[in-house]
Design a protein around this motif. Structure first.
Motif: not given
Length: 125
Positions: A93-94, A97, A100-101
């Motif tokens: 997940e990290a 994320e 996605v950024e």
């Protein structure tokens, strides 16, 4: 044990040690029951304080990654698969994320990100 300490890292040395050992356990490089170097030996090898190494081992023990047997040493704890899966999902997940950024900064929409991820997952990149 190969552990690299960076003086330029913003992380404390004990955290760098704990993170690297945790990654070796999660990645399967260290298996349940494997012995870790003694606190004193690791401190000597890394040329750091015994207190720093003890803090790293203590954090790993509290998180359930290692267990210490008085008079025998520290060993990789028997991990239950749910715990390892949860830890891997947290790490995934990290990374997602961050992806996605980056995709937002590059102006990609969700569909383009999904297509890129699909290509990478299938090994077609």
């Amino acid at each position: 044990m190969d552990i690299l300490i960076s003086n330029n890292s913003g992380k404390p040395i004990y955290e760098q040690i704990a993170t690297q050992i945790k990654n070796k356990i999660i990645g399967g490089e260290l298996a349940p029951g494997d012995a870790l170097p003694s606190i004193r030996l690791l401190a000597r090898e890394l040329r750091i304080s015994v207190i720093t190494t003890k803090r790293a081992y203590s954090d790993l023990e509290q998180a359930g990654f290692i267990e210490t047997i008085p008079g025998k040493g520290s060993f990789v704890a028997s991990q239950n698969t749910d715990f390892l899966l949860e830890e891997n999902l947290r790490r995934l997940e990290a990374h997602l994320e961050a992806a996605v950024e980056l995709s937002r900064a590059a102006g990609l929409d969700l569909q383009e990100l999904v297509e890129t991820l699909t290509l990478i997952y299938k090994g077609e990149s």
